[in-house]
Scaffold this motif. Sequence first.
Motif, PDB file in Angstrom:
ATOM      1  N   HIS A  88     -29.017 -28.753  35.493  1.00 49.19           N
ATOM      2  CA  HIS A  88     -28.421 -29.724  34.582  1.00 49.19           C
ATOM      3  C   HIS A  88     -29.078 -31.098  34.650  1.00 49.19           C
ATOM      4  CE1 HIS A  88     -26.333 -30.916  38.269  1.00 49.19           C
ATOM      5  NE2 HIS A  88     -25.997 -32.036  37.664  1.00 49.19           N
ATOM      6  N   THR A  89     -29.814 -31.368  35.739  1.00 48.57           N
ATOM      7  CA  THR A  89     -30.473 -32.671  35.884  1.00 48.57           C
ATOM      8  C   THR A  89     -31.900 -32.672  35.346  1.00 48.57           C
ATOM      9  OG1 THR A  89     -31.355 -32.194  38.094  1.00 48.57           O
ATOM     10  CG2 THR A  89     -29.114 -33.103  37.967  1.00 48.57           C
ATOM     11  N   GLY A  90     -32.413 -31.486  35.042  1.00 46.38           N
ATOM     12  CA  GLY A  90     -33.803 -31.391  34.620  1.00 46.38           C
ATOM     13  C   GLY A  90     -34.037 -31.905  33.216  1.00 46.38           C
ATOM     14  N   ASN A  91     -35.293 -32.261  32.954  1.00 46.02           N
ATOM     15  CA  ASN A  91     -35.691 -32.711  31.625  1.00 46.02           C
ATOM     16  C   ASN A  91     -35.868 -31.489  30.726  1.00 46.02           C
ATOM     17  OD1 ASN A  91     -38.048 -33.232  29.602  1.00 46.02           O
ATOM     18  ND2 ASN A  91     -37.250 -35.261  30.103  1.00 46.02           N
ATOM     19  N   THR A  92     -35.151 -31.436  29.609  1.00 48.37           N
ATOM     20  CA  THR A  92     -35.145 -30.249  28.753  1.00 48.37           C
ATOM     21  C   THR A  92     -36.536 -29.917  28.217  1.00 48.37           C
ATOM     22  OG1 THR A  92     -32.853 -30.645  28.108  1.00 48.37           O
ATOM     23  CG2 THR A  92     -34.152 -29.190  26.696  1.00 48.37           C
ATOM     24  N   ALA A  93     -37.244 -30.918  27.702  1.00 47.31           N
ATOM     25  CA  ALA A  93     -38.588 -30.686  27.168  1.00 47.31           C
ATOM     26  C   ALA A  93     -39.524 -30.210  28.273  1.00 47.31           C
ATOM     27  CB  ALA A  93     -39.131 -31.959  26.526  1.00 47.31           C
ATOM     28  N   GLY A  94     -39.378 -30.803  29.451  1.00 47.50           N
ATOM     29  CA  GLY A  94     -40.198 -30.392  30.582  1.00 47.50           C
ATOM     30  C   GLY A  94     -39.910 -28.966  31.004  1.00 47.50           C
ATOM     31  N   GLN A  95     -38.644 -28.582  31.007  1.00 48.79           N
ATOM     32  CA  GLN A  95     -38.266 -27.214  31.370  1.00 48.79           C
ATOM     33  C   GLN A  95     -38.824 -26.209  30.366  1.00 48.79           C
ATOM     34  OE1 GLN A  95     -34.007 -27.759  31.537  1.00 48.79           O
ATOM     35  NE2 GLN A  95     -33.996 -28.036  33.767  1.00 48.79           N
ATOM     36  N   GLU A  96     -38.773 -26.547  29.088  1.00 47.81           N
ATOM     37  CA  GLU A  96     -39.296 -25.638  28.066  1.00 47.81           C
ATOM     38  C   GLU A  96     -40.816 -25.506  28.182  1.00 47.81           C
ATOM     39  OE1 GLU A  96     -37.839 -27.271  24.434  1.00 47.81           O
ATOM     40  OE2 GLU A  96     -35.801 -26.466  24.706  1.00 47.81           O
ATOM     41  N   ASN A  97     -41.489 -26.614  28.449  1.00 41.08           N
ATOM     42  CA  ASN A  97     -42.935 -26.567  28.647  1.00 41.08           C
ATOM     43  C   ASN A  97     -43.300 -25.741  29.866  1.00 41.08           C
ATOM     44  OD1 ASN A  97     -43.922 -27.904  26.463  1.00 41.08           O
ATOM     45  ND2 ASN A  97     -44.645 -29.701  27.563  1.00 41.08           N
ATOM     46  N   TYR A  98     -42.496 -25.906  30.914  1.00 47.83           N
ATOM     47  CA  TYR A  98     -42.735 -25.150  32.149  1.00 47.83           C
ATOM     48  C   TYR A  98     -42.646 -23.650  31.895  1.00 47.83           C
ATOM     49  CZ  TYR A  98     -41.975 -23.227  36.798  1.00 47.83           C
ATOM     50  OH  TYR A  98     -42.061 -22.462  37.958  1.00 47.83           O
ATOM     51  N   LEU A  99     -41.624 -23.228  31.164  1.00 46.90           N
ATOM     52  CA  LEU A  99     -41.470 -21.805  30.845  1.00 46.90           C
ATOM     53  C   LEU A  99     -42.641 -21.311  29.999  1.00 46.90           C
ATOM     54  CD1 LEU A  99     -37.681 -21.225  30.105  1.00 46.90           C
ATOM     55  CD2 LEU A  99     -39.037 -20.315  31.997  1.00 46.90           C
ATOM     56  N   GLN A 100     -43.143 -22.166  29.125  1.00 47.69           N
ATOM     57  CA  GLN A 100     -44.310 -21.779  28.323  1.00 47.69           C
ATOM     58  C   GLN A 100     -45.522 -21.551  29.220  1.00 47.69           C
ATOM     59  OE1 GLN A 100     -45.285 -24.239  24.901  1.00 47.69           O
ATOM     60  NE2 GLN A 100     -47.443 -23.694  25.059  1.00 47.69           N
ATOM     61  N   LEU A 101     -45.740 -22.443  30.184  1.00 51.34           N
ATOM     62  CA  LEU A 101     -46.860 -22.289  31.108  1.00 51.34           C
ATOM     63  C   LEU A 101     -46.757 -20.983  31.877  1.00 51.34           C
ATOM     64  CD1 LEU A 101     -49.310 -23.352  32.768  1.00 51.34           C
ATOM     65  CD2 LEU A 101     -47.642 -24.436  34.297  1.00 51.34           C
ATOM     66  N   MET A 102     -45.549 -20.679  32.345  1.00 53.76           N
ATOM     67  CA  MET A 102     -45.360 -19.543  33.233  1.00 53.76           C
ATOM     68  C   MET A 102     -45.306 -18.201  32.514  1.00 53.76           C
ATOM     69  SD  MET A 102     -45.308 -20.991  36.172  1.00 53.76           S
ATOM     70  CE  MET A 102     -44.522 -19.905  37.370  1.00 53.76           C
ATOM     71  N   THR A 103     -45.032 -18.202  31.219  1.00 55.87           N
ATOM     72  CA  THR A 103     -44.887 -16.934  30.499  1.00 55.87           C
ATOM     73  C   THR A 103     -45.818 -16.858  29.286  1.00 55.87           C
ATOM     74  OG1 THR A 103     -42.991 -17.857  29.267  1.00 55.87           O
ATOM     75  CG2 THR A 103     -42.502 -16.614  31.272  1.00 55.87           C
ATOM     76  N   THR A 104     -45.494 -17.602  28.239  1.00 58.61           N
ATOM     77  CA  THR A 104     -46.242 -17.498  26.989  1.00 58.61           C
ATOM     78  C   THR A 104     -47.736 -17.758  27.177  1.00 58.61           C
ATOM     79  OG1 THR A 104     -44.273 -18.336  25.849  1.00 58.61           O
ATOM     80  CG2 THR A 104     -46.322 -18.243  24.590  1.00 58.61           C
ATOM     81  N   SER A 105     -48.072 -18.769  27.955  1.00 57.07           N
ATOM     82  CA  SER A 105     -49.490 -19.100  28.163  1.00 57.07           C
ATOM     83  C   SER A 105     -50.233 -17.960  28.861  1.00 57.07           C
ATOM     84  CB  SER A 105     -49.614 -20.383  28.990  1.00 57.07           C
ATOM     85  OG  SER A 105     -49.076 -21.483  28.284  1.00 57.07           O
ATOM     86  N   GLN A 106     -49.558 -17.296  29.815  1.00 52.95           N
ATOM     87  CA  GLN A 106     -50.169 -16.164  30.510  1.00 52.95           C
ATOM     88  C   GLN A 106     -50.433 -15.015  29.535  1.00 52.95           C
ATOM     89  OE1 GLN A 106     -50.864 -16.894  33.690  1.00 52.95           O
ATOM     90  NE2 GLN A 106     -49.734 -18.806  33.414  1.00 52.95           N
ATOM     91  N   LEU A 107     -49.468 -14.799  28.635  1.00 50.42           N
ATOM     92  CA  LEU A 107     -49.605 -13.704  27.678  1.00 50.42           C
ATOM     93  C   LEU A 107     -50.722 -13.975  26.677  1.00 50.42           C
ATOM     94  CD1 LEU A 107     -45.908 -12.703  26.877  1.00 50.42           C
ATOM     95  CD2 LEU A 107     -47.318 -12.204  28.876  1.00 50.42           C
ATOM     96  N   ARG A 108     -50.892 -15.237  26.294  1.00 52.22           N
ATOM     97  CA  ARG A 108     -51.963 -15.579  25.355  1.00 52.22           C
ATOM     98  C   ARG A 108     -53.336 -15.273  25.947  1.00 52.22           C
ATOM     99  NH1 ARG A 108     -49.557 -21.462  23.518  1.00 52.22           N
ATOM    100  NH2 ARG A 108     -48.069 -20.690  21.951  1.00 52.22           N
ATOM    101  N   VAL A 109     -53.515 -15.686  27.194  1.00 51.54           N
ATOM    102  CA  VAL A 109     -54.793 -15.427  27.863  1.00 51.54           C
ATOM    103  C   VAL A 109     -55.010 -13.924  28.002  1.00 51.54           C
ATOM    104  CG1 VAL A 109     -56.086 -15.677  30.014  1.00 51.54           C
ATOM    105  CG2 VAL A 109     -54.776 -17.616  29.106  1.00 51.54           C
ATOM    106  N   ALA A 110     -53.986 -13.224  28.492  1.00 46.01           N
ATOM    107  CA  ALA A 110     -54.105 -11.787  28.703  1.00 46.01           C
ATOM    108  C   ALA A 110     -54.402 -11.048  27.396  1.00 46.01           C
ATOM    109  CB  ALA A 110     -52.819 -11.245  29.330  1.00 46.01           C
ATOM    110  N   LYS A 111     -53.688 -11.409  26.322  1.00 42.97           N
ATOM    111  CA  LYS A 111     -53.872 -10.683  25.068  1.00 42.97           C
ATOM    112  C   LYS A 111     -55.255 -10.925  24.477  1.00 42.97           C
ATOM    113  CE  LYS A 111     -51.909  -9.499  20.624  1.00 42.97           C
ATOM    114  NZ  LYS A 111     -50.772  -9.602  19.682  1.00 42.97           N
TER     115      LYS A 111
END
Length: 323
Positions: A139-162
Motif C-alpha cells: 500500500h505504500t508503494g508507488n503505483t506507476a513504479g510497481q506497474e513498471n516493475y511488473l513489466q520488467l519482470m514479465t512482459t519485457s522477458q517475454l518480448r525478448v524471448a519471443k
Amino acid sequence: MAAHALTIATACLGVASTAVAGTVLSTTLLPTALTRLLGTQDLRAKYNAKWAVVTGGCSGIGKAIVRKLASQGINVIIVDLRDEANVDLGELAPKVETVYVRANLLDAHAMDTISERTQHLDVSLVFCNAGACIAEEYHTGNTAGQENYLQLMTTSQLRVAKHFYVQMVTKGLKGAIVFTSSMGGNIALPFCALYSSSKAFIAMFAAGLSMEAKSKNIDVLAVRPGSTNTNIMVHKKDNGGMVAQGPDVVADCIFSTVGRFGIVVRDVGFDAHALALVSKLFGTSFLGFVLNVAGKMSYTRGREFVLGMGFSDSTDFVPKAKL
C-alpha cells in the motif's frame, strides 16, 4: 468410530506423504543428481550455437553466463543498462566476438534497438536474466513504479524471448531459451509479493512454452536460484546472515541441465530446494499461514527483517520525466 476415523486419516496422510516423496524424488532429487553427475554440456556442440544473447549480462548471474558462453567459444550479445566495461572477458576475449547493446528493457523502443543490432546474427541461445527485487509494503508503494516493475519482470522477458524464438523457428535453428526465475517463485513472500508472483509466472510460462518448443528442437528451462551473491541488494545492507552461493554455481547448473531429462524448472541451492519442498508439502501460502497464526509480533519482525535487507523499492521504477 473415532478410532476408525483416525485410522482412515492416518492412511490418507501416509498415501499423501508417499506421493509427495515420490514426486520430489522423481522430479527434483533424481534429475538433480544425474545432471551433477554428468556435468557441464558443451552448448556450442549441442545446439551448433554461434551466438547467444544474455540480458542483464554485466553483473551477477548474467555475467557468469556470459563468461561461461565465451569459454565454450560462443559469441555473445550482452543487453544491459550498465556500461560495457563492466564485463571483462580477459583471456577469453580473443576467442569470441561480443556485441554490447545498452538498453533499458522498460523503454518502448528497446526491442527495436536489440533487433537492429542483432538482425544479421543467428542467435540460438537466449538467456532472459535481467531483473530486480523490490521489497515494500504494497500500500505504500508507488503505483506507476510497481506497474513498471511488473513489466520488467514479465512482459519485457517475454518480448525478448519471443523475438528470438520466432527467429529460431523461422530459420530452423536448434536452440534453447533460459529464464532466471527465483526460489521466491516457489512460495508467496510477504513484502515481496510482486517479486515472488512475477518469478512464479516466469517459471510457469517456461514450463508451458517448453511443451510447444520441444517439437521445434528448442529447449526451454527456468532456473530458480536460492540466495545468490549478486547486486540484487542495491543498497548493500546486511543480508540477514544468509549464506549466498556464487553466480557461477547458477551458470554451471544451467549448462549441466538445459535440454536434459525433460527438466524445465530447476532449483539451485539448498534454500531453493527447501522452499520447493515446503511449497509441495504445505502449499505456496505457507508463510502467510505462519504469520497469521503467529500474530502481530511475527508480522512486525518479518517486516523489519525483509525491508531491512537492502532491496530496491518501487520508486526506483517510476518513469523518468522526459526533458
